[in-house]
Write a protein that holds these residues in place. Structure first.
Motif, PDB file in Angstrom:
ATOM      1  N   GLU A 148       1.125  -1.366   0.264  1.00  8.37           N
ATOM      2  CA  GLU A 148       0.083  -0.257   0.334  1.00  8.37           C
ATOM      3  C   GLU A 148       0.809   1.424  -0.293  1.00  8.37           C
ATOM      4  OE1 GLU A 148      -3.028   0.729   2.653  1.00  8.37           O
ATOM      5  OE2 GLU A 148      -4.122  -0.977   2.808  1.00  8.37           O
ATOM      6  N   ASP A 149       1.945   1.400   0.629  1.00 13.31           N
ATOM      7  CA  ASP A 149       2.680   2.614   0.671  1.00 13.31           C
ATOM      8  C   ASP A 149       2.996   2.544  -0.214  1.00 13.31           C
ATOM      9  OD1 ASP A 149       1.626   2.571   3.037  1.00 13.31           O
ATOM     10  OD2 ASP A 149       3.696   1.283   4.711  1.00 13.31           O
ATOM     11  N   PHE A 150       3.910   1.645  -1.264  1.00 16.42           N
ATOM     12  CA  PHE A 150       4.164   2.201  -2.461  1.00 16.42           C
ATOM     13  C   PHE A 150       3.897   2.188  -3.673  1.00 16.42           C
ATOM     14  CE2 PHE A 150       6.739  -0.448   0.390  1.00 16.42           C
ATOM     15  CZ  PHE A 150       8.146  -0.513   0.255  1.00 16.42           C
ATOM     16  N   VAL A 151       2.560   2.657  -3.599  1.00 13.97           N
ATOM     17  CA  VAL A 151       1.185   3.452  -4.792  1.00 13.97           C
ATOM     18  C   VAL A 151       1.477   4.200  -4.422  1.00 13.97           C
ATOM     19  CG1 VAL A 151      -0.953   3.342  -5.261  1.00 13.97           C
ATOM     20  CG2 VAL A 151      -0.160   1.304  -4.305  1.00 13.97           C
ATOM     21  N   THR A 152       2.056   4.752  -6.042  1.00 16.15           N
ATOM     22  CA  THR A 152       2.739   6.817  -6.565  1.00 16.15           C
ATOM     23  C   THR A 152       2.033   6.517  -7.940  1.00 16.15           C
ATOM     24  OG1 THR A 152       4.975   5.670  -7.015  1.00 16.15           O
ATOM     25  CG2 THR A 152       4.819   6.627  -4.830  1.00 16.15           C
ATOM     26  N   TRP A 153       2.885   7.964  -7.463  1.00 13.98           N
ATOM     27  CA  TRP A 153       1.993   8.059  -9.953  1.00 13.98           C
ATOM     28  C   TRP A 153       3.130   7.727  -9.910  1.00 13.98           C
ATOM     29  CZ3 TRP A 153      -2.486   9.663 -10.332  1.00 13.98           C
ATOM     30  CH2 TRP A 153      -3.467   9.384  -9.411  1.00 13.98           C
ATOM     31  N   VAL A 154       3.492   8.133 -11.243  1.00 15.70           N
ATOM     32  CA  VAL A 154       4.577   7.600 -12.418  1.00 15.70           C
ATOM     33  C   VAL A 154       5.270   9.277 -12.910  1.00 15.70           C
ATOM     34  CG1 VAL A 154       5.316   6.887 -14.768  1.00 15.70           C
ATOM     35  CG2 VAL A 154       3.502   6.054 -13.945  1.00 15.70           C
ATOM     36  N   ASP A 155       6.984   8.837 -13.324  1.00 16.72           N
ATOM     37  CA  ASP A 155       7.371  10.304 -12.782  1.00 16.72           C
ATOM     38  C   ASP A 155       7.181  10.953 -13.425  1.00 16.72           C
ATOM     39  OD1 ASP A 155       8.938   9.447 -10.565  1.00 16.72           O
ATOM     40  OD2 ASP A 155      10.007   8.728 -11.454  1.00 16.72           O
ATOM     41  N   ALA A 156       7.014  11.005 -14.715  1.00 14.85           N
ATOM     42  CA  ALA A 156       6.734  11.254 -16.147  1.00 14.85           C
ATOM     43  C   ALA A 156       5.352  11.989 -16.350  1.00 14.85           C
ATOM     44  CB  ALA A 156       7.006  10.936 -17.361  1.00 14.85           C
ATOM     45  N   SER A 157       4.455  11.629 -15.005  1.00 24.34           N
ATOM     46  CA  SER A 157       3.005  11.544 -15.110  1.00 24.34           C
ATOM     47  C   SER A 157       2.428  13.375 -14.996  1.00 24.34           C
ATOM     48  CB  SER A 157       2.271  11.107 -13.882  1.00 24.34           C
ATOM     49  OG  SER A 157       1.032  11.064 -14.126  1.00 24.34           O
ATOM     50  N   ARG A 158       1.912  13.693 -16.359  1.00 21.44           N
ATOM     51  CA  ARG A 158       0.871  14.931 -15.857  1.00 21.44           C
ATOM     52  C   ARG A 158       0.247  15.263 -14.292  1.00 21.44           C
ATOM     53  NH1 ARG A 158       3.014  19.383 -19.308  1.00 21.44           N
ATOM     54  NH2 ARG A 158       1.194  19.553 -20.070  1.00 21.44           N
ATOM     55  N   LEU A 159      -0.218  14.502 -14.444  1.00 21.09           N
ATOM     56  CA  LEU A 159      -0.784  14.233 -12.567  1.00 21.09           C
ATOM     57  C   LEU A 159      -0.040  14.679 -11.339  1.00 21.09           C
ATOM     58  CD1 LEU A 159      -3.934  11.371 -13.040  1.00 21.09           C
ATOM     59  CD2 LEU A 159      -4.116  13.670 -13.026  1.00 21.09           C
TER      60      LEU A 159
END
Length: 177
Positions: A148-159
């Motif tokens: 659960e703690d490792f769910v993040t946005w992709v580095d190149a994501s606009r979000l």
């Protein structure tokens, strides 16, 4: 008669219809495939049957029952399907909805990375989310408690960039890129 029956499959008609509760669950958790929900129901049914068998073991096998119950509860707790490791009663109440709540889009809503499930499913399908180092595009991915703690946005994501801008945490190096 042949014209009327041309479009009707009598063999798979009952299975294709589904129950009202199933349709509500498919809509509530934004499941793309009915087969996923059927599989979750089968898994929940198997866990409930195993918990019942463990409960019904005689007093002669108390040590074996305690070991197996502890292993089952630890496994289900690690997957995030039950909230406590103490009682087999939690295993006997396990439902397919518990599996649906552990899907990646539901966790995105829980972690407040998305406003609702519709947006969360879209974010996952478009590749904006990663779990650890892996970019995930399948919304049916079940996330255990440890991940659960490792769910993040992709580095190149606009979000991700929008979130950093909003929180005023964007790095100057990122602005140049």
């Amino acid at each position: 008669e042949q014209k009327l029956l041309r479009r009707l499959e009598l063999v798979s008609w009952e299975a294709a219809a589904g129950s009202l509760a199933e349709v509500k669950a498919l809509r509530r958790y934004r499941l793309g495939r009915r087969e996923d929900y059927v599989q979750y129901k089968a898994l929940a049914r198997a866990v409930r049957a195993l918990a019942r068998r463990l409960r019904d073991l005689g007093p002669a096998s108390a040590a074996f029952r305690a070991r197996c119950a502890a292993a089952l509860l630890e496994k289900l707790y690690g997957l995030g399907l039950v909230s406590c490791r103490r009682s087999l009663a939690a295993c006997e109440r396990l439902s397919a909805a518990a599996f649906c709540r552990r899907r990646l889009p539901c966790l995105l809503v829980k972690l407040r990375m998305a406003q609702n499930l519709r947006h969360a499913v879209t974010f996952v399908e478009q590749g904006h989310v990663r779990v650890g180092p892996e970019v995930v595009t399948d919304p049916a991915l079940l996330i255990p408690r440890a991940m659960e703690d490792f769910v993040t946005w992709v580095d190149a994501s606009r979000l991700r960039q929008k979130v950093l801008d909003y929180n005023q945490e964007r790095d100057d190096f990122d602005l140049a890129a």
